[in-house]
Every structure is written in structure tokens, then in C-alpha cells.
Design an enzyme around this catalytic site. Structure first.
Site, PDB file in Angstrom:
ATOM      1  CE1 TYR A  54      -4.332   0.058  -0.334  1.00 25.70           C
ATOM      2  CE2 TYR A  54      -4.305  -1.631   1.370  1.00 25.70           C
ATOM      3  CZ  TYR A  54      -4.968  -0.937   0.368  1.00 25.70           C
ATOM      4  OH  TYR A  54      -6.271  -1.236   0.091  1.00 25.70           O
ATOM      5  CD  GLU A  56      -3.881   4.270   0.360  1.00 28.28           C
ATOM      6  OE1 GLU A  56      -2.877   3.591   0.677  1.00 28.28           O
ATOM      7  OE2 GLU A  56      -5.059   3.917   0.568  1.00 28.28           O
ATOM      8  CG  ASP A 201      -7.513  10.657 -24.517  1.00 25.72           C
ATOM      9  OD1 ASP A 201      -6.502   9.927 -24.527  1.00 25.72           O
ATOM     10  OD2 ASP A 201      -8.655  10.234 -24.251  1.00 25.72           O
ATOM     11  CB  THR A 228      -3.715   3.998 -22.192  1.00 20.83           C
ATOM     12  OG1 THR A 228      -3.482   4.092 -23.594  1.00 20.83           O
ATOM     13  CG2 THR A 228      -5.170   4.227 -21.896  1.00 20.83           C
ATOM     14  CE  LYS A 231      -6.079   2.481 -26.052  1.00 21.25           C
ATOM     15  NZ  LYS A 231      -6.261   3.193 -24.780  1.00 21.25           N
ATOM     16  NE  ARG A 237      -5.995  -3.491 -20.123  1.00 19.84           N
ATOM     17  CZ  ARG A 237      -6.010  -3.494 -21.457  1.00 19.84           C
ATOM     18  NH1 ARG A 237      -5.206  -4.270 -22.127  1.00 19.84           N
ATOM     19  NH2 ARG A 237      -6.844  -2.734 -22.110  1.00 19.84           N
TER      20      ARG A 237
HETATM   21  N1  DSN Z   1     -10.834   0.834 -25.612  1.00 27.29           N
HETATM   22  C1  DSN Z   1      -9.882   1.743 -26.207  1.00 27.29           C
HETATM   23  C2  DSN Z   1      -9.750   1.543 -27.667  1.00 27.29           C
HETATM   24  O1  DSN Z   1      -9.832   0.404 -28.090  1.00 27.29           O
HETATM   25  O2  DSN Z   1      -9.550   2.484 -28.396  1.00 27.29           O
HETATM   26  C3  DSN Z   1     -10.203   3.151 -25.897  1.00 27.29           C
HETATM   27  O3  DSN Z   1     -10.510   3.249 -24.571  1.00 27.29           O
END
Ligand code: DSN
Length: 422
Positions: A54, A56, A201, A228, A231, A237
């Protein structure tokens, strides 16, 4: 090497799912543009001892003891992320992209404030103000659009007019289904003209920015980037919020993530982010990012030659959006299923101003980040595009579909998922 020996011994049911997914990812062709294969090092960190802890708070000011190594690893992640994106401040604790966006709104807005973002059917994301999200009960979302769906050109005049009229506090760039680059300079200027912050974003293109294959919004005056890490960036993730230079914004973001919105950070995940950022700083990652783009272009060429309608006319990044309804007379759902049956995984997707429903839209979305990790080059990706078109055209021909599936399997055998690639 035997994978998951302890789970195998202890929990057969879960073991079966892990082995099944391993096989699926190995034997099939992954074309979902938001997915990728992480390195063994990222996986090790993500499955590491830090899951026990933990933490925080932030390095140097936590609410629990025993933070020597969590502080060290979070600082490594933060330093690397700042270097990668040219940011002064970063928060690496958001659990994923949606929580990163929610925390960003909480940091920068008061209830009732307005956000000007991309029209959702033109490529925006659920967290950019879809009516099904709770965000719309708190904030007001207004829209800009593409001026020309065939080229992807954004209507910046309309954007400026809406910004002047609606006085947003955030002008939001970024998308999950828009294959072109934005004019960051115009957007940052519009935002600052009306007293808004320019926020990007970059969830989809973070790896392309980090690998310098596309422009970095910070170089054109954007104030904040959310993203994120799993990707194109090819990490675990997770999510992250970067601030270009304002200490005030950096502090507001930290407060909004914790204690404003989340509890304990996922330290194993932050360790994996640190490893991912280390990989993304390597020269090899630049080569990878450029190859993603070259591979997507190779696919574009084949689709265009075959007369398939591509939304925005093609791609300038890692993804493509094809209108299968007008080009092949089938809906996106049927196309997704057909391609899945021959070993190619992608997703159905709404196209701009779609007349069909989201659960069976007119389009399919696909891209090259995972295939590029696997070692596919332009020639291979062009062949994938040909096989996709053949599948959709010959959908009633079982023999042809079987032959396509065999070829896909062969391609995947030729390019096994690499165990480590840095
Ligand atoms: N789920 C993601 C995507 O596939 O683009 C976006 O959040």
C-alpha cells in the site's frame, strides 16, 4: 519454459484460461489498434512483489511506512515519463485511460464547466462526454467535427466559433478512431484565446509521440496530455497524466488523482510502467514507432487500390477505419466475426455520422502496433490487407476462407510473438 507452474499446480481452472489466451495471442493476428504485446520484462514487473504494498500518497509523502523501494520505482517511472514526453510534471498513478481522463477533468474543472471535444462519432472517446457516462451529469460537453470526412480535415473555423461562443475551460484533442494528426498549434491558440487549457488525450498515439514518429502536442503549446500506457507505448495496462510546465496544474493533477479520485496506487503496475518507459527511451523504440506508421501506410495502399472507402481517405498514424457497409455490403459486426474466423482480430466501429447502430455499425477499425511488434514489415502488412479484402469478398466461399486461415496461421508461425524485443 513452463509458464505459470504454480497456477497449474494450484488452480487448473484459471490455468486453462491463461494457456488458452497465450495460444490465441500467439496463433492469431492481432489487428486491434489499441492492443500490443508487452516484453517479458514489463510482464515480470507487472507480476512483481510490489503488488503487496500500500502506498497512498506520492514519493516522500506517503500515508504508510515501508516505502523505500516504492518511492524509488515511482520516481524512476516519473523521471523517464518526463523525459519521454518533454513534461515538467507527471502523475503515473491512474489505473487506466478513463480514470486518467476523469482525474484530469476533476483537476482542471469545476462542476458545470464546459469541455470542447471531438464529436464522438467522428472519433472521440466515451470519456470525452458520451451521454452514457456520469461525466455528463457534472460537466457540459460541446463538439467540433471533421469538415470533410473523406480527408479527415478538422473544421478549425467551427472550432474557434464554438470556443468563442461556449467559452470552454478545456479544449480537448485526441481520439480512439481518428486516423489523422491534429493541427496542435491552431488548437492551442484557440484554447488560449478563450482562456481554456489545451488538453490532448494521446492514449492511442503515445508510443508514436514517444518514438518521435508523430508530432508532440507539447511542442505546440498544449498544456496537458493524458494517456494510457498499453497501446502504442507497449507497456502494462494503465494511465498517466503529463503537464508541460505549470506547477499549479501539476499539483492540481496530483491532488485530483489522490486523494480526489483513487486510493492506493498499483505499485506493481507503476514498476511495469517504469520498465516500459525505459524501453521507449531506447533508439530501437524509435525504429519501432516509425515502422508502425510505414506498415499502416502499406495497408492503406492496398485498401485504396481495391476501392475500399477509408474514413478520412487513409491514415497518418497507426490505425485505419474502413466503411465495410458501403464497400462490401456487410455490417461491421459481420465483418469482425468473419475476420475473426480466419484468425484476424479487429473491432467493429462506428464511422463518422454512421446511419447504423453502435452494436452493428458500418465500419471496422484496425491497426499495426501489435503486428509491428511481431516483426511484420510493409510487405507482410500489405498481404494482411489483401487477405482482409479477400475474406470480406469471398465470405460465402468456405474453401477460400479456409485457405486464408491457413495462410494467416503460417504468417503467425513465421513471425512468432517475441519474448523480449528491446
Ligand atoms: N478501448 C480503447 C480503444 O480500443 O480504443 C479506448 O478506450
Amino acid at each position: 519454459m513452463e509458464n505459470y507452474p504454480n497456477i497449474k499446480r494450484q488452480d487448473k481452472a484459471v490455468y486453462k484460461t491463461l494457456i488458452g489466451e497465450e495460444r490465441r495471442e500467439r496463433e492469431g493476428l492481432e489487428l486491434i489498434p489499441s492492443e500490443n504485446y508487452v516484453s517479458r520484462a514489463v510482464k515480470e514487473a507487472n507480476a512483481s512483489i510490489f503488488t503487496n504494498k500500500y502506498s497512498e500518497g506520492y514519493p516522500g509523502r506517503r500515508y504508510y511506512g515501508g516505502q523505500t523501494y516504492t518511492d524509488m520505482v515511482e520516481d524512476i517511472a516519473r523521471d523517464r515519463a518526463k523525459k519521454l514526453f518533454g513534461a515538467k510534471y507527471v502523475n503515473v498513478q491512474p489505473h487506466a485511460g478513463a480514470p486518467a481522463n476523469v482525474a484530469m477533468y476533476f483537476a482542471l474543472l469545476e462542476p458545470g464547466d464546459t469541455v470542447l471535444g471531438m464529436d464522438l462519432s467522428h472519433g472521440g472517446h466515451l470519456t470525452h462526454g458520451h451521454p452514457v457516462t456520469y461525466l455528463t451529469k457534472i460537466f457540459k460537453f460541446v463538439r467540433y467535427k471533421m469538415k470533410n470526412v473523406e480527408t479527415g480535415e478538422i473544421d478549425y473555423d467551427e472550432m474557434r466559433a464554438v470556443a468563442k461562443r461556449e467559452k470552454p475551460k478545456i479544449l480537448l484533442g485526441g481520439y480512439s478512431a481518428y486516423p489523422r494528426e491534429l493541427d496542435y498549434k491552431i488548437m492551442a491558440d484557440i484554447a488560449h484565446e478563450v482562456g481554456a487549457l489545451a488538453v490532448m488525450d494521446a492514449a492511442h498515439i503515445a508510443g508514436l509521440i514517444a518514438g518521435k514518429a508523430v508530432k508532440n502536442p507539447f511542442d505546440y503549446g498544449f498544456d496537458v496530455i493524458t494517456t494510457t500506457t498499453h497501446k502504442t507505448l507497449r507497456g502494462p495496462r494503465g494511465g498517466m497524466i503529463l503537464t508541460r510546465e505549470s506547477e499549479e496544474i501539476g499539483k492540481k493533477v496530483d491532488k485530483a488523482v489522490f486523494p480526489g479520485f483513487q486510493g492506493g496506487p498499483l505499485m506493481h503496475n507503476i514498476a511495469a510502467k517504469a520498465v516500459c518507459f525505459g524501453e521507449a527511451l531506447s533508439p530501437k523504440f524509435k525504429t519501432y514507432a516509425k515502422q508502425i506508421l510505414a506498415n499502416a501506410k502499406a495497408m492503406e495502399k492496398v485498401f485504396k487500390k481495391a476501392g475500399v472507402r477509408l474514413i478520412t481517405g487513409g491514415t497518418s498514424n497507426h490505425l485505419l477505419l474502413a466503411d465495410v457497409w458501403s464497400s462490401f455490403g456487410i455490417g461491421g459486426r459481420e465483418a469482425e466475426t468473419l475476420l475473426d474466423h480466419v484468425g484476424m482480430t479487429l473491432n467493429m466501429n462506428s464511422i463518422a455520422d454512421d446511419t447504423r447502430k453502435p452494436m452493428d455499425p458500418s465500419g471496422i477499425r484496425f491497426g499495426t502496433p501489435a503486428a509491428t511488434t511481431r516483426g511484420f514489415y510493409e510487405k507482410d502488412c500489405a498481404r494482411i490487407a489483401e487477405l482482409m479484402i479477400e475474406t470480406l469478398k469471398k465470405r460465402g466461399n468456405k474453401k477460400a476462407l479456409k485457405a486464408i486461415h491457413e495462410e494467416v496461421k503460417k504468417m503467425c508461425k513465421k513471425h512468432p510473438v517475441p519474448e523480449a524485443f528491446v
